[in-house]
Write a protein that holds these residues in place. Structure first.
Motif, PDB file in Angstrom:
ATOM      1  N   PHE A   4       0.828  -1.193   0.000  1.00 36.13           N
ATOM      2  CA  PHE A   4       0.000   0.000   0.000  1.00 36.13           C
ATOM      3  C   PHE A   4       0.874   1.260   0.000  1.00 36.13           C
ATOM      4  N   ASN A   5       0.390   2.300  -0.683  1.00 36.93           N
ATOM      5  CA  ASN A   5       1.103   3.579  -0.670  1.00 36.93           C
ATOM      6  C   ASN A   5       1.276   4.067   0.755  1.00 36.93           C
ATOM      7  N   THR A  33      -6.883   1.721  -9.234  1.00 33.08           N
ATOM      8  CA  THR A  33      -6.002   1.095  -8.244  1.00 33.08           C
ATOM      9  C   THR A  33      -6.278   1.574  -6.827  1.00 33.08           C
ATOM     10  N   GLN A  83      -5.503   1.555  -0.256  1.00 35.38           N
ATOM     11  CA  GLN A  83      -4.619   2.173  -1.240  1.00 35.38           C
ATOM     12  C   GLN A  83      -5.084   3.612  -1.454  1.00 35.38           C
TER      13      GLN A  83
END
Length: 315
Positions: A4-5, A33, A83
């Protein structure tokens, strides 16, 4: 490895540098996304007193650089399970409010083709109407948690039906919201008539004036609203002028006697578990707060809203 970011950390790159995105998250246009998309709507052509909210998204992003990923009070860890990215600003029409309203709805129509939750940084409160138009296309009439000094249910302003003081009358008339599941919190100040607040109560809106909340924790109120909403889709719109100008002077129409920042956190945290389908934070006007504290508060409120979204797990 976490796929995950993650926000760019202060030990990776000094917080006064790096990307000007919310919490220094990555920028993307790959909406398919994402679970959550932060975006800016830099507009102030719907304001009626002090302008400057066109600079709100940029300043909120700048001040958000100080926020770290874990909520030490609630245990929420949004970046471990969702995300999240910043998708930039909508390209509004600086010279036309009507066209800007169209652009917002059409942009949200595209965004909401994807299974994500949009979190918008404003911008004046006009923007919530076109957002709700798009939200209702996907989710039907939604519950609404509206935290604000003003009811924003005027019929018109200078003959205009759409401006920052009219969005929730229009949303009611257009069937975008469930009237008996609308909660207006923090209303206060002076008015034009005794019916300024009571008319909307006649539609079913539930109103909690600021003076009724002075000195009280908002945990109980938030929990009652959460139970009343149940599993209905809910949109949360947070006007920074709901806070007393001692906490948030950088706004277009300040009113004394407002909520405190601890009350703001109590209310949001008590809503944990509701089915949030979108949020916005509006009416930050940086020219009226050179310290940046208003935008810093706004950034933290957005972070707290992020921490109550469906799918967020504790750390």
């Amino acid at each position: 490895m976490n796929d995950f970011n993650q926000p760019l950390g202060g030990n990776e790159l000094a917080r006064f540098s790096g990307p000007n995105t919310f919490m220094r998250l990555p920028v993307t246009n790959r909406l398919d996304t994402l679970d959550v998309a932060f975006l800016g709507i830099p507009m102030d052509i719907g304001t009626s007193w002090r302008s400057g909210t066109r600079f709100g998204p940029k300043q909120i992003r700048a001040e958000s650089a100080m926020i770290r990923p874990y909520n030490m009070a609630t245990g929420a860890a949004p970046f471990d399970s969702l995300q999240i990215a910043d998708i930039g600003d909508l390209a509004i029409n600086t010279f036309s409010l009507a066209d800007t309203v169209r652009i917002i709805t059409e942009s949200y129509d595209v965004i909401l083709k994807h299974d994500l939750i949009p979190m918008a940084m404003g911008g004046d409160h006009t923007m919530t109407l076109p957002i709700l138009r798009s939200i209702a296309k996907k989710h039907g009439p939604v519950a609404l948690v509206h935290v604000d000094a003003h009811a924003d249910v005027n019929d018109e302003m200078f003959g205009e039906k759409i401006a920052h003081g009219t969005p929730f009358r229009r949303a009611y008339e257009e069937g975008l919201i469930q009237p008996d599941k609308v909660y207006q919190i923090g209303l206060r100040g002076t008015g034009y008539a005794a019916t300024d607040f009571t008319e909307a109560q006649g539609w079913g809106f539930q109103i909690f004036q600021a003076h009724e909340l002075w000195g009280k924790s908002l945990d109980t109120l938030g929990a009652e609203i959460r139970r009343d909403i149940g599993d209905r889709p809910v949109y949360i719109t947070y006007d920074i002028d709901s806070l007393d100008p001692a906490y948030a002077p950088g706004t277009g129409t300040p009113e004394i006697g407002g909520l405190t920042t601890p009350q703001a956190l109590q209310l949001i945290r008590a809503l944990n578990g509701v089915n949030v389908v979108g949020c916005d934070l509006v009416e930050v006007s940086p020219p009226y707060d050179p310290s940046g504290n208003t935008a810093l508060t706004a950034a933290n409120i957005l972070y707290e809203l992020l921490c109550i979204l469906p799918g967020v797990t504790p750390h």
